[in-house]
Enzyme design. Structure first.
Site, PDB file in Angstrom:
ATOM      1  N   CYS B  37      47.293 -93.248  56.144  1.00  0.00           N
ATOM      2  CA  CYS B  37      46.535 -92.072  56.556  1.00  0.00           C
ATOM      3  C   CYS B  37      47.330 -90.787  56.341  1.00  0.00           C
ATOM      4  O   CYS B  37      46.839 -89.690  56.607  1.00  0.00           O
ATOM      5  CB  CYS B  37      46.120 -92.175  58.011  1.00  0.00           C
ATOM      6  SG  CYS B  37      45.142 -93.643  58.347  1.00  0.00           S
ATOM      7  N   CYS B 106      46.451 -83.843  63.996  1.00  0.00           N
ATOM      8  CA  CYS B 106      47.909 -83.868  64.168  1.00  0.00           C
ATOM      9  C   CYS B 106      48.270 -83.765  65.646  1.00  0.00           C
ATOM     10  O   CYS B 106      49.189 -84.430  66.121  1.00  0.00           O
ATOM     11  CB  CYS B 106      48.566 -82.715  63.401  1.00  0.00           C
ATOM     12  SG  CYS B 106      48.305 -82.795  61.618  1.00  0.00           S
TER      13      CYS B 106
END
Lengths: 411, 135
Positions: B37, B106
């Site tokens: 990912c 994130c």
């Protein structure tokens, strides 16, 4: 390093020549008169303003034809390679749809070819998307096997925009011709970079871009073969310019710029290719001498001189681009795309997603210098080493832990 | 895309990069994300007998925002109790770093890393002796 006039900040070194190229100053010089004193409409047939503009446009048509071994009568001006690809693929498909309805293309084509094909699928056409080998090249046996009685068109790009690999044009052309299938090729990245000859390669339609070859943005061309004749259905209707294939007043300065860019490229291509190959290989060696675990994506020999696509294992591409902000490069990592998917081109090579995420495309060109590349190589070595020092994956690899043995929670 | 000054600061001068001994009973390790990912975070916390996080280290494979998010949380968790650290939300991280929508994941990953590190620390200790440092 260059300085921008606006804030006097040093500008990054431009290493993204596959994205676009600066206009060659000689191209700009050739264009300038056609913005001001020679501003006429090239379609005005009744006065000097029109005649001089028309003459300039027709000269450009010849310059474009010359670099691909075509006649000026076979060149249709467009707004760029995206429009050319649309016109070629939709135009042929829709014109011949009463007879044939199958198109063959390749999974690593540019988005504008793939998206055009998707659109045609909605219109009821059948599309075959050929895979590529690990080196990025088309398997010719798979191409042959994909052709059917209903196949009207094969569309294969000459040079890939991400990995720079060169497809076997002449071989593909020969296969298409023997089967009576039209061969279209997106040559946005190929014109002026590698020798092209529409007759020797049996190319029926070719898309050309201005801004990839040191010409202006906003202009391109489509080569459409006259003998044997290839017909396309116009996608833009209007005054019937460009022999009815593309209506709209021609942008004289842009046409002149594209023509001049082709003329310069034709004259300088051989020397430029030699020079760029030496520079690129020197850069590549410097980087791989200074860093372990750097991998080249795409065929090592069958690639244009100006392209390197490297995976810096264990370092994520967007993070790396941020770390080398002194360089203008691009990455195949997910984070650079809105979709958060890594490059479909790199995935098509069979590259693991984690390696696709670590890729950087380095594109060099006419105005790249040795000093810039030495600086770039040393900077990459320094910054990749730094980022690896805070990569958990690098630490695991150093400890001999197989990253694939870990149960990752994909998110 | 341009990055906020705080992201650039954490990216260029990351705080608390490094490793703690994952086998130490005082250390909790959280490893989240996936290489496929494009981001992997490892956050480690060292917890005092009083239950205070006295040190934190990270290593991250990822984009600038991922590295900045993990650097930031190592600063934030230090000096906090486990409960206080567990209360750090991705929205705080995203807001502090001015992350654009495409980078919110994130901050989510950084929150997950804290929770994973705390969870690892707790599983090293006998749940029946809650609050005591099991030696």
């Amino acid at each position: 390093m260059n300085h921008s006039p606006a804030n006097d900040q040093p500008r990054p070194i431009y290493l993204d020549y596959q994205a676009t190229t600066p206009c060659d100053p000689r191209v700009v010089q050739a264009m300038l008169p056609y913005f001001t004193e020679k501003f006429g409409n090239p379609h005005s047939r009744n006065h000097m303003y029109g005649w001089e503009a028309e003459e300039a446009v027709e000269k450009a048509r010849g310059q474009i034809g010359a670099i691909i071994g075509a006649s000026d009568k076979e060149i249709v001006f467009t707004s760029g390679a995206t429009e050319s690809n649309n016109l070629a693929i939709k135009g042929v498909a829709q014109f011949y749809k009463g007879k044939k309805n199958h198109i063959v293309t390749v999974v690593t084509e540019h988005k504008c070819v793939l998206d055009t094909c998707r659109h045609l699928e909605l219109e009821g056409f059948e599309i075959t998307y050929l895979p590529v080998k690990q080196d990025g090249l088309v398997d010719l046996d798979q191409l042959k096997a994909a052709l059917k009685d209903t196949t009207v068109l094969v569309s294969v790009m000459a040079v890939n925009n991400e990995i720079g690999v060169i497809q076997p044009m002449a071989e593909i052309g020969a296969i298409c011709r023997s089967k009576g299938v039209f061969f279209h090729t997106d040559c946005a990245q190929a014109v002026g970079k590698i020798p092209l000859d529409v007759d020797a390669m049996n190319i029926d339609l070719m898309s050309i871009s201005g801004h990839k070859i040191y010409g202006p943005k906003g202009v391109g061309a489509l080569y459409v073969r006259r003998k044997p004749r290839v017909r396309v259905l116009a996608q833009i209707n209007g005054g019937g310019q460009e022999r009815g294939m593309r209506s709209g007043t021609l942008a004289t300065p842009l046409c002149v710029g594209l023509g001049e860019a082709c003329e310069i490229a034709k004259a300088e291509m051989a020397d430029e290719a030699k020079r760029l190959t030496v520079m690129r290989d020197r850069f590549h060696k410097r980087v791989t001498d200074g860093l372990p675990e750097v991998f080249l994506n795409g065929h090592a020999q069958h690639r244009v001189p100006g392209n390197l696509n490297l995976s810096f294992a264990f370092v994520e591409g967007e993070g790396l681009m941020m770390a080398v902000k002194e360089l203008a490069v691009s990455s195949g990592s997910a984070c650079t795309s809105a979709s958060l998917e890594p490059s479909y081109v790199l995935r098509a090579l069979g590259l693991e997603a984690e390696m696709a995420h670590t890729s950087l495309r380095i594109g060099i060109g006419r105005f790249t210098t040795e000093a810039e590349l030495e600086f770039a190589a040393d900077l990459l070595i320094e910054r990749v080493t730094k980022l690896r020092s805070f990569s958990p994956l690098w630490e695991m690899a150093q400890q001999g832990i197989d990253i694939k043995s870990i149960q990752w929670a994909e998110h | 895309m341009s990055y906020s000054d705080k992201v650039i600061d954490h990216f260029e001068n990351p705080r608390n990069v490094g490793s703690l001994n994952k086998d130490d009973t005082h250390v909790g390790t959280g490893l989240v994300g996936a290489p496929a990912c494009g981001d992997v975070m490892r956050l480690q916390i060292q917890v005092s007998p009083e239950g205070i996080i006295e040190d934190a280290k990270f290593k991250t494979f990822g984009c600038g925002s991922a590295i900045a998010s993990s650097s930031l949380v190592t600063e934030w968790v230090k000096g906090k109790t486990l409960d206080e650290a567990a209360a750090i939300k991705n929205t705080h991280i995203a807001e502090h770093l001015a992350l654009p929508p495409v980078k919110i994941h994130c901050s989510v990953l950084a929150e997950d890393a804290i929770k994973a590190a705390i969870s690892d620390y707790k599983t090293k200790h006998n749940p029946s002796k809650d609050g005591e440092a099991a030696e």
